[in-house]
Design a protein around this motif. Structure first.
Motif, PDB file in Angstrom:
ATOM      1  N   ARG B 184      31.465  45.861  47.114  1.00  0.00           N
ATOM      2  CA  ARG B 184      31.866  44.485  46.855  1.00  0.00           C
ATOM      3  C   ARG B 184      31.910  44.240  45.349  1.00  0.00           C
ATOM      4  N   LEU B 185      32.758  43.283  44.974  1.00  0.00           N
ATOM      5  CA  LEU B 185      32.890  42.907  43.580  1.00  0.00           C
ATOM      6  C   LEU B 185      32.693  41.394  43.506  1.00  0.00           C
ATOM      7  N   ALA B 186      31.608  40.974  42.858  1.00  0.00           N
ATOM      8  CA  ALA B 186      31.285  39.549  42.753  1.00  0.00           C
ATOM      9  C   ALA B 186      31.335  38.857  44.117  1.00  0.00           C
ATOM     10  N   GLY B 187      30.775  39.497  45.124  1.00  0.00           N
ATOM     11  CA  GLY B 187      30.668  38.871  46.441  1.00  0.00           C
ATOM     12  C   GLY B 187      31.874  39.087  47.338  1.00  0.00           C
ATOM     13  N   SER B 188      33.005  39.541  46.762  1.00  0.00           N
ATOM     14  CA  SER B 188      34.195  39.751  47.584  1.00  0.00           C
ATOM     15  C   SER B 188      34.332  41.227  47.932  1.00  0.00           C
ATOM     16  N   ALA B 189      34.839  41.493  49.133  1.00  0.00           N
ATOM     17  CA  ALA B 189      35.134  42.870  49.516  1.00  0.00           C
ATOM     18  C   ALA B 189      36.221  43.404  48.601  1.00  0.00           C
ATOM     19  N   ILE B 190      36.088  44.650  48.162  1.00  0.00           N
ATOM     20  CA  ILE B 190      37.123  45.224  47.285  1.00  0.00           C
ATOM     21  C   ILE B 190      38.376  45.552  48.096  1.00  0.00           C
ATOM     22  N   ARG B 202      47.669  33.353  51.227  1.00  0.00           N
ATOM     23  CA  ARG B 202      46.377  33.565  50.606  1.00  0.00           C
ATOM     24  C   ARG B 202      45.727  32.206  50.400  1.00  0.00           C
ATOM     25  N   LEU B 203      44.498  32.046  50.904  1.00  0.00           N
ATOM     26  CA  LEU B 203      43.824  30.756  50.798  1.00  0.00           C
ATOM     27  C   LEU B 203      43.642  30.380  49.324  1.00  0.00           C
ATOM     28  N   GLU B 204      43.393  31.379  48.489  1.00  0.00           N
ATOM     29  CA  GLU B 204      43.228  31.126  47.056  1.00  0.00           C
ATOM     30  C   GLU B 204      44.514  30.556  46.443  1.00  0.00           C
ATOM     31  N   TRP B 205      45.654  31.022  46.935  1.00  0.00           N
ATOM     32  CA  TRP B 205      46.937  30.561  46.396  1.00  0.00           C
ATOM     33  C   TRP B 205      47.358  29.225  47.004  1.00  0.00           C
ATOM     34  N   GLN B 206      46.820  28.916  48.168  1.00  0.00           N
ATOM     35  CA  GLN B 206      47.258  27.736  48.929  1.00  0.00           C
ATOM     36  C   GLN B 206      48.735  27.858  49.268  1.00  0.00           C
ATOM     37  N   SER B 207      49.189  29.088  49.400  1.00  0.00           N
ATOM     38  CA  SER B 207      50.616  29.297  49.621  1.00  0.00           C
ATOM     39  C   SER B 207      50.858  30.713  50.137  1.00  0.00           C
ATOM     40  N   LEU B 208      52.083  30.920  50.614  1.00  0.00           N
ATOM     41  CA  LEU B 208      52.524  32.271  50.915  1.00  0.00           C
ATOM     42  C   LEU B 208      52.844  32.946  49.580  1.00  0.00           C
ATOM     43  N   ALA B 246      51.151  54.475  55.423  1.00  0.00           N
ATOM     44  CA  ALA B 246      52.054  54.922  56.493  1.00  0.00           C
ATOM     45  C   ALA B 246      51.340  54.921  57.840  1.00  0.00           C
ATOM     46  N   GLY B 247      52.005  54.345  58.841  1.00  0.00           N
ATOM     47  CA  GLY B 247      51.459  54.336  60.195  1.00  0.00           C
ATOM     48  C   GLY B 247      50.630  53.108  60.527  1.00  0.00           C
ATOM     49  N   MET B 248      50.212  52.352  59.503  1.00  0.00           N
ATOM     50  CA  MET B 248      49.429  51.142  59.794  1.00  0.00           C
ATOM     51  C   MET B 248      50.361  50.045  60.306  1.00  0.00           C
ATOM     52  N   PRO B 249      49.898  49.223  61.253  1.00  0.00           N
ATOM     53  CA  PRO B 249      50.797  48.192  61.798  1.00  0.00           C
ATOM     54  C   PRO B 249      51.017  47.022  60.832  1.00  0.00           C
ATOM     55  N   ILE B 250      52.261  46.526  60.831  1.00  0.00           N
ATOM     56  CA  ILE B 250      52.622  45.348  60.035  1.00  0.00           C
ATOM     57  C   ILE B 250      51.981  44.098  60.646  1.00  0.00           C
ATOM     58  N   GLU B 251      51.418  43.246  59.791  1.00  0.00           N
ATOM     59  CA  GLU B 251      50.742  42.023  60.262  1.00  0.00           C
ATOM     60  C   GLU B 251      51.431  40.744  59.820  1.00  0.00           C
ATOM     61  N   SER B 252      52.532  40.850  59.108  1.00  0.00           N
ATOM     62  CA  SER B 252      53.142  39.698  58.455  1.00  0.00           C
ATOM     63  C   SER B 252      53.433  38.561  59.435  1.00  0.00           C
ATOM     64  N   PRO B 253      53.239  37.313  59.061  1.00  0.00           N
ATOM     65  CA  PRO B 253      52.584  36.878  57.843  1.00  0.00           C
ATOM     66  C   PRO B 253      51.063  36.866  58.032  1.00  0.00           C
ATOM     67  N   ALA B 254      50.351  37.660  57.238  1.00  0.00           N
ATOM     68  CA  ALA B 254      48.891  37.734  57.363  1.00  0.00           C
ATOM     69  C   ALA B 254      48.255  36.556  56.629  1.00  0.00           C
ATOM     70  N   VAL B 255      46.949  36.388  56.848  1.00  0.00           N
ATOM     71  CA  VAL B 255      46.160  35.413  56.093  1.00  0.00           C
ATOM     72  C   VAL B 255      45.064  36.196  55.374  1.00  0.00           C
ATOM     73  N   ARG B 256      44.861  35.891  54.109  1.00  0.00           N
ATOM     74  CA  ARG B 256      43.789  36.548  53.353  1.00  0.00           C
ATOM     75  C   ARG B 256      43.024  35.494  52.561  1.00  0.00           C
ATOM     76  N   PRO B 257      41.752  35.774  52.216  1.00  0.00           N
ATOM     77  CA  PRO B 257      40.941  34.743  51.551  1.00  0.00           C
ATOM     78  C   PRO B 257      41.383  34.387  50.125  1.00  0.00           C
TER      79      PRO B 257
END
Lengths: 107, 257
Positions: B184-190, B202-208, B246-257
């Motif tokens: 972790r970096l300053a409490g956030s997962a890297i 992104r919640l931090e951006w308040q936007s897509l 490669a091979g990971m599933p697409i999640e769009s539109p995802a939500v991140r902190p």
């Protein structure tokens, strides 16, 4: 253009407690921020949300600058009758969005 | 003497391994690092604010634009059919330009070449909306970018950028996202920096926002000069990140902190 996402169950049994979820698109600019040139970015927020069920007010909320962009609200009601929800968001600079959903109550 | 050399080699083992990249089986989406509340927000399409952009993109898809008076749908038809899996293959090689273009650039190229419309600005609501709508059609599909052999030199360039230390903090992407993603970096997962959900809310951006916006944030974070939106370096980095995932599933539109 639809600017809101509403999540209401289409059907419920009489007496059930149902959840109503409403998400709308809005930047919710606080009015406290400055541009790089030092000018204040004018406030642009939603100021009021109302949900009516068959014309009667079911839920109302006043919004303030501390509320996040794209506000999401969730609240509950007891499903007694079938009917129609009307949602309305009102804000600065004449902003207004409406949405609706229907509920059918079965015994 | 022999025993002491063996001992030194043994001591060095962790450092030798650290230079390795994340194996395919060890890849983890940013989703798996999130709190249950944020996961729930992404999982419910009526609570995921990214879906507001998808809705807008759906109406833009059918809207005529430019001198051609054509809509995206006039050539591409129903996006649910024609755009399925497309986002999983970008950035892709553009024969005319002779270099890879990302999905945003592909949208703008299609606007200028076929709609005779002006390109949309980076991070503009319209461009993000179209990108989100197209990317949503690939939800759950495995990332398959970089398969085209013409892309190989650009993947290598992107990998080199990923591995190069830069900025006042003198850090490379790999220093955090290959070597220390479990910390972790300053409490956030890297996190591993896997680009599975872009464009994402992104919640931090308040936007897509786009992957390029995220990359610029990271580069500024190590106090380096960020590459411009749409620059070849940005696209090469995006391309490397997609091959790395490669091979990971697409999640769009995802939500991140």
């Amino acid at each position: 253009m639809a600017k809101a996402l509403i999540n209401v169950p289409a059907k419920a049994r009489r007496g059930d407690v149902i959840e109503i979820k409403a998400l709308t698109s809005h930047i919710m600019e606080t009015g406290y921020r400055h541009t790089a040139a030092g000018e204040i970015v004018p406030r642009d927020i939603i100021t009021s949300f109302t949900c009516r069920f068959n014309g009667a007010e079911l839920f109302r909320a006043d919004f303030f600058p501390a509320i996040a962009a794209n506000p999401y609200l969730s609240f509950f009601m007891i499903a007694n009758d079938s009917g129609k929800f009307d949602f309305e968001w009102i804000g600065d600079h004449g902003f207004s969005t409406t949405a609706s959903a229907s509920l059918s109550v079965v015994e | 003497m022999k025993r002491s050399i063996a001992f030194v080699v043994l001591l060095m083992m962790p450092y030798l391994l650290r230079a390795g990249e994340i194996p395919a089986t060890g890849r983890r989406s940013g989703y798996s690092f999130m709190a249950p509340d944020t996961r729930a927000m992404q999982d419910d399409d009526t609570a995921n604010p990214g879906m507001l952009w998808v809705m807008e993109g759906e109406s833009l898809w059918a809207k005529q634009d430019g001198a051609s008076e054509k809509a995206c749908a006039d050539c591409h038809g129903d996006a649910r059919e024609s755009m399925r899996g497309v986002a999983a293959r970008y950035p892709a090689f553009d024969q005319v330009l002779g270099r890879p273009v990302d999905l945003e650039q592909a949208i703008n190229l299609s606007r200028t070449r076929h709609q005779q419309a002006s390109p949309l600005a980076h991070e503009s609501r319209e461009l993000l909306a179209l990108e989100a709508y197209i990317a949503e059609q690939s939800r759950g599909m495995p990332i398959a970018a970089g398969a085209d052999p013409q892309l190989a030199p650009f993947v290598d360039k992107g990998r080199e950028l990923f591995m190069t230390r830069e900025g006042q903090l003198n850090l490379s992407c790999a220093n955090c996202h290959d070597d220390n993603w479990d910390k972790r970096l300053a409490g956030s997962a890297i996190t591993q920096g896997q680009p599975t959900g872009y464009p994402l809310y992104r919640l931090e951006w308040q936007s897509l926002g786009s992957l390029q916006r995220r990359l610029r944030g990271c580069v500024t974070g190590v106090r380096a000069q960020a590459f411009e939106f749409g620059s070849p370096e940005m696209v090469e980095l995006e391309l490397y990140l997609m091959t790395r995932a490669a091979g990971m599933p697409i999640e769009s539109p995802a939500v991140r902190p």
